[in-house]
Design an enzyme around this catalytic site. Structure first.
Site, mmCIF file in Angstrom:
data_model
loop_
_atom_site.group_PDB
_atom_site.id
_atom_site.type_symbol
_atom_site.label_atom_id
_atom_site.label_comp_id
_atom_site.label_asym_id
_atom_site.label_seq_id
_atom_site.Cartn_x
_atom_site.Cartn_y
_atom_site.Cartn_z
ATOM 1 N N LEU A 9 0.928 -1.140 0.517
ATOM 2 C CA LEU A 9 0.135 0.015 -0.052
ATOM 3 C C LEU A 9 1.023 1.318 -0.225
ATOM 4 O O LEU A 9 1.658 1.299 0.864
ATOM 5 C CB LEU A 9 -0.835 0.084 1.439
ATOM 6 C CG LEU A 9 -2.188 -0.809 1.442
ATOM 7 C CD1 LEU A 9 -3.269 -1.110 2.948
ATOM 8 C CD2 LEU A 9 -3.204 -1.307 -0.135
ATOM 9 N N ALA A 10 1.007 2.028 -1.108
ATOM 10 C CA ALA A 10 1.476 3.192 -0.914
ATOM 11 C C ALA A 10 1.172 4.311 -1.906
ATOM 12 O O ALA A 10 1.285 5.312 -2.871
ATOM 13 C CB ALA A 10 3.011 3.102 -1.699
ATOM 14 N N ARG A 16 1.281 13.682 7.285
ATOM 15 C CA ARG A 16 1.827 14.214 8.169
ATOM 16 C C ARG A 16 3.693 14.310 8.558
ATOM 17 O O ARG A 16 4.214 15.178 8.832
ATOM 18 C CB ARG A 16 2.617 13.821 9.837
ATOM 19 C CG ARG A 16 0.061 13.424 10.316
ATOM 20 C CD ARG A 16 0.602 12.111 10.840
ATOM 21 N NE ARG A 16 -0.116 10.347 9.967
ATOM 22 C CZ ARG A 16 -0.137 9.826 10.508
ATOM 23 N NH1 ARG A 16 -0.116 9.144 11.847
ATOM 24 N NH2 ARG A 16 -0.884 8.481 9.734
ATOM 25 N N LYS A 23 5.278 10.064 0.079
ATOM 26 C CA LYS A 23 5.869 9.579 1.936
ATOM 27 C C LYS A 23 6.664 8.646 1.354
ATOM 28 O O LYS A 23 8.171 8.706 2.244
ATOM 29 C CB LYS A 23 4.801 9.202 2.714
ATOM 30 C CG LYS A 23 5.603 8.673 3.465
ATOM 31 C CD LYS A 23 4.694 8.864 4.939
ATOM 32 C CE LYS A 23 3.710 7.447 4.362
ATOM 33 N NZ LYS A 23 2.309 7.404 5.835
ATOM 34 N N THR A 81 -6.864 2.171 4.594
ATOM 35 C CA THR A 81 -6.100 0.521 4.250
ATOM 36 C C THR A 81 -6.881 -0.710 3.471
ATOM 37 O O THR A 81 -6.704 -1.241 2.452
ATOM 38 C CB THR A 81 -5.359 0.109 4.845
ATOM 39 O OG1 THR A 81 -5.914 0.587 6.386
ATOM 40 C CG2 THR A 81 -4.102 1.570 4.826
ATOM 41 N N ASP A 105 4.940 2.430 4.096
ATOM 42 C CA ASP A 105 5.528 3.885 4.575
ATOM 43 C C ASP A 105 5.820 2.640 6.143
ATOM 44 O O ASP A 105 6.809 3.252 7.110
ATOM 45 C CB ASP A 105 4.975 4.801 5.373
ATOM 46 C CG ASP A 105 3.630 4.354 5.589
ATOM 47 O OD1 ASP A 105 3.785 2.523 6.266
ATOM 48 O OD2 ASP A 105 3.215 4.625 6.263
ATOM 49 N N GLY A 142 -2.327 1.086 15.619
ATOM 50 C CA GLY A 142 -3.858 0.823 15.709
ATOM 51 C C GLY A 142 -3.553 -0.904 17.408
ATOM 52 O O GLY A 142 -2.190 -0.593 16.983
ATOM 53 N N ASN A 379 54.797 14.764 -13.561
ATOM 54 C CA ASN A 379 54.028 15.120 -12.336
ATOM 55 C C ASN A 379 53.523 16.429 -13.251
ATOM 56 O O ASN A 379 54.104 16.762 -13.897
ATOM 57 C CB ASN A 379 55.450 15.355 -11.692
ATOM 58 C CG ASN A 379 55.187 16.792 -10.163
ATOM 59 O OD1 ASN A 379 54.632 16.419 -9.390
ATOM 60 N ND2 ASN A 379 55.808 17.138 -10.980
ATOM 61 N N TYR A 389 37.356 23.302 -22.430
ATOM 62 C CA TYR A 389 35.929 23.578 -22.867
ATOM 63 C C TYR A 389 36.090 24.764 -23.755
ATOM 64 O O TYR A 389 36.476 25.497 -23.675
ATOM 65 C CB TYR A 389 34.677 23.775 -21.926
ATOM 66 C CG TYR A 389 33.579 24.043 -22.542
ATOM 67 C CD1 TYR A 389 32.742 23.282 -23.150
ATOM 68 C CD2 TYR A 389 33.015 25.518 -21.751
ATOM 69 C CE1 TYR A 389 31.527 23.977 -23.628
ATOM 70 C CE2 TYR A 389 31.607 25.733 -21.839
ATOM 71 C CZ TYR A 389 30.732 24.293 -22.860
ATOM 72 O OH TYR A 389 29.814 24.938 -23.670
HETATM 73 C C1 UD1 Z 1 -1.973 1.559 10.003
HETATM 74 C C2 UD1 Z 1 -3.376 0.782 10.296
HETATM 75 C C3 UD1 Z 1 -2.618 1.214 11.983
HETATM 76 C C4 UD1 Z 1 -1.434 0.744 12.006
HETATM 77 C C5 UD1 Z 1 -0.532 1.209 11.232
HETATM 78 C C6 UD1 Z 1 1.331 0.686 11.153
HETATM 79 C C7 UD1 Z 1 -5.353 0.802 9.829
HETATM 80 C C8 UD1 Z 1 -6.311 1.790 9.170
HETATM 81 N N1 UD1 Z 1 -4.195 1.712 10.372
HETATM 82 O O1 UD1 Z 1 -2.064 3.146 10.761
HETATM 83 O O2 UD1 Z 1 -3.663 -0.488 12.525
HETATM 84 O O3 UD1 Z 1 -1.024 0.604 13.691
HETATM 85 O O4 UD1 Z 1 -1.324 1.370 10.181
HETATM 86 O O5 UD1 Z 1 2.205 1.243 11.025
HETATM 87 O O6 UD1 Z 1 -4.926 0.276 8.221
HETATM 88 N N2 UD1 Z 1 -2.924 3.570 2.251
HETATM 89 C C9 UD1 Z 1 -3.551 4.036 0.769
HETATM 90 N N3 UD1 Z 1 -4.545 3.856 0.572
HETATM 91 C C10 UD1 Z 1 -5.891 4.815 1.536
HETATM 92 C C11 UD1 Z 1 -5.120 4.357 2.896
HETATM 93 C C12 UD1 Z 1 -3.562 4.790 3.546
HETATM 94 O O7 UD1 Z 1 -2.950 3.069 -0.218
HETATM 95 O O8 UD1 Z 1 -6.544 4.763 0.981
HETATM 96 C C13 UD1 Z 1 -1.574 3.441 2.471
HETATM 97 C C14 UD1 Z 1 -0.523 4.137 2.639
HETATM 98 O O9 UD1 Z 1 0.240 4.777 1.605
HETATM 99 C C15 UD1 Z 1 0.279 3.836 3.805
HETATM 100 C C16 UD1 Z 1 -0.471 2.496 4.386
HETATM 101 O O10 UD1 Z 1 -1.523 2.098 3.428
HETATM 102 O O11 UD1 Z 1 1.432 3.203 2.900
HETATM 103 C C17 UD1 Z 1 -0.692 2.568 5.336
HETATM 104 O O12 UD1 Z 1 -1.138 4.164 5.615
HETATM 105 P P1 UD1 Z 1 -1.471 4.695 6.985
HETATM 106 O O13 UD1 Z 1 -2.224 6.159 6.362
HETATM 107 O O14 UD1 Z 1 -0.305 5.373 7.135
HETATM 108 O O15 UD1 Z 1 -1.856 4.357 8.582
HETATM 109 P P2 UD1 Z 1 -1.718 4.383 9.568
HETATM 110 O O16 UD1 Z 1 -2.297 5.229 9.758
HETATM 111 O O17 UD1 Z 1 0.165 4.150 9.837
HETATM 112 CA CA CA Z 2 1.727 4.333 8.844
#
Ligand code: UD1
Ligand code: CA
Length: 462
Positions: A9-10, A16, A23, A81, A105, A142, A379, A389
């Site tokens: 997931l990215a 933040r 990111k 997510t 991340d 979480g 030398n 150039y």
């Molecule tokens: C998430 C978890 C949390 C866990 C933490 C660990 C959820 C709701 N929470 O929180 O329980 O402790 O990771 O690091 O999953 N992303 C998408 N699409 C979206 C939202 C997020 O691709 O719609 C990707 C982000 O780019 C990131 C990853 O999912 O790479 C996690 O999302 P992020 O918003 O960082 O979740 P956390 O608040 O860290």
């Molecule tokens: Ca995160």
């Protein structure tokens, strides 16, 4: 072993980070954090690797264009997510086996941990297995809520009550899922929470309600699952990577005088008995041999050093090769494409670009050599400049074996200095010099006796 697929997931905005850069492209110890994740994932040898991109999808895709076999799925808009994983459903029609879900991340996860996760998940025959960790500061993560031994659900920090926030076991955001039934379950997740998002961790409670097996795998080293959501966490995770790299090098026989200020990128190799002084950066694909000495303030990028090479203070070295027993610096700038052959020496305030210095040759002071090939035993005097150039294109200078270039020489390229030739101090070399010849270009010196007194007299008069 069942078919194995990886989804990363990215797509999130990474609010933040407060950054124009996505990111997952922020660098952790020299590499975009997503590259660390891809590295660990590749070690699983998955059948497919799918990256969910969304926010600045094109920038992420472009940065990863050299990776073969990556499938990109765009999540637009980004609704959480669970929604992110759900967007990959078309890629998994008819697929069976295990899906490992990684977070772009969370870059420190080791290949070993991932393998253990898959093993445990498959041998337990679980529908889902959640990677967890026990941490001192669970804020932001979480929390894993257990009923007896079993995981009952995961509650996000924002949605947690005081008692839940006191739980030290956190969700790493890394999971193994049985593909069978996964996407149907994701579709059943609601978004009634503090952020109004579809949370993937909610699948735990859902599966438990349905009586499906959900396991956990708690990592021994909580550092591995540190997530990066802010610049402070970026620095903290980078520090861990550097520490680990420095410890590996020291264990292999490298002296690092001050590990806290020594920055060595993950793919750098250093041979035993090399000494690294404080404040050194070794970056990219750099390889350093044995018994070298790298002094403070040196930055070496994508370069190869042989054995017993000395790099003195404050050198900047890019894409260059430095052979055995050569030395460079202090204050030298080897821009790129240089070869310093064995026993050759480059001194202070010398800039080199696409220059080859042959065995035992010396260029010790205040010099610029560009697009230049220097033979052996040459030398190069102080203040020598290759004028490479002509305003339109770069021209080549060749200085053959045993030549002696006097101080303050300008070599107007293209030009060749023959074997053993001498160049008198202050010469502007416009034409080739034959082997064994002496070249001088300055006119005969003129002295005007009494000139200083004459001038004084003139001044007092006016
Ligand atoms: C998430 C978890 C949390 C866990 C933490 C660990 C959820 C709701 N929470 O929180 O329980 O402790 O990771 O690091 O999953 N992303 C998408 N699409 C979206 C939202 C997020 O691709 O719609 C990707 C982000 O780019 C990131 C990853 O999912 O790479 C996690 O999302 P992020 O918003 O960082 O979740 P956390 O608040 O860290
Ligand atoms: Ca995160």
């Amino acid at each position: 072993m069942a078919d194995l697929h990886v989804v990363i997931l990215a797509a999130g905005k990474g609010t933040r980070m407060k950054s124009a850069l996505p990111k997952v492209l922020h660098r952790v110890a020299g590499l975009p954090m997503i590259e660390h994740v891809l590295g660990a994932s590749a070690a699983l040898g998955p059948r497919s690797t799918t990256l969910v991109v969304g926010h600045q999808a094109e920038a992420v895709r472009a940065a990863l264009s050299t990776h073969p076999g990556l499938t990109f799925v765009v999540q637009e808009p980004q609704l959480g997510t669970a929604h992110a994983l759900l967007t990959t459903e078309p890629a998994f029609r008819g697929a069976r086996g295990t899906l490992v879900l990684l977070s772009g991340d969370v870059p420190l996860l080791s290949a070993g941990t991932l393998k253990t996760l898959v093993d445990r998940h498959e041998s337990a025959g679980a529908s889902a297995t959640v990677v967890t960790a026990i941490v001192d500061q669970p804020d932001g993560y979480g929390r894993v809520v257990r009923a007896g031994q079993e995981i009952a659900r995961i509650v996000e920090h924002r949605d947690a009550n005081e008692a839940e926030r006191a739980i030290g076991e956190i969700n790493a955001g890394i999971y193994a899922f049985a593909i069978d039934g996964l996407f149907a379950a994701l579709g059943a997740i609601a978004s009634e929470n503090a952020q109004g998002e579809y949370y993937l961790p909610d699948i735990v409670a859902l599966y438990r309600k349905r009586g499906l097996g959900v396991g956990t795998f708690t990592v021994a080293d909580a550092n591995e699952i540190k997530g990066i959501n802010s610049r402070v966490e970026l620095a903290a995770v980078s520090r861990i990577v550097r520490q680990t790299k420095n410890q590996t090098l020291m264990a292999a026989g490298v002296t690092i005088e001050d590990p806290a200020t020594t920055y060595v990128d993950p793919y750098v190799e250093v041979g035993p008995d090399t000494v690294i002084h404080p404040g050194v950066s070794l970056e990219g694909r750099t390889t350093i041999g044995t018994g070298c000495e790298i002094h403070s303030g040196a930055r070496i990028v994508d370069s190869t050093l042989g054995d017993r090479v000395i790099i003195r203070n404050h050198c900047v070295i890019g894409s260059s090769t430095i052979e055995n027993d050569a030395s460079v610096g202090p204050f030298a700038h080897l821009r790129f494409g240089n070869v310093i052959a064995e026993r050759a020496h480059v001194g202070n305030f010398v800039e080199l670009k696409k220059a080859t210095l042959g065995p035992g040759s010396k260029s010790m002071h205040l010099t610029y050599l560009g697009d230049t090939t220097v033979g052996s035993g040459v030398n190069i005097g102080a203040g020598t400049i290759t004028c490479n150039y002509d305003g339109v294109s770069k021209q080549q200078t060749t200085i053959e074996d045993g030549a002696f270039v006097g101080s303050d020489t300008q070599l107007i390229a293209p030009v060749t200095v023959g074997k053993g030739a001498y160049i008198g101090t202050g010469t502007t070399v416009r034409e080739d010099i034959p082997a064994g010849a002496l070249a001088v270009s300055a006119g005969k010196q003129r002295n005007i006796p009494g000139w200083v007194d004459e001038r004084k007299k003139k001044r007092t008069k006016s």
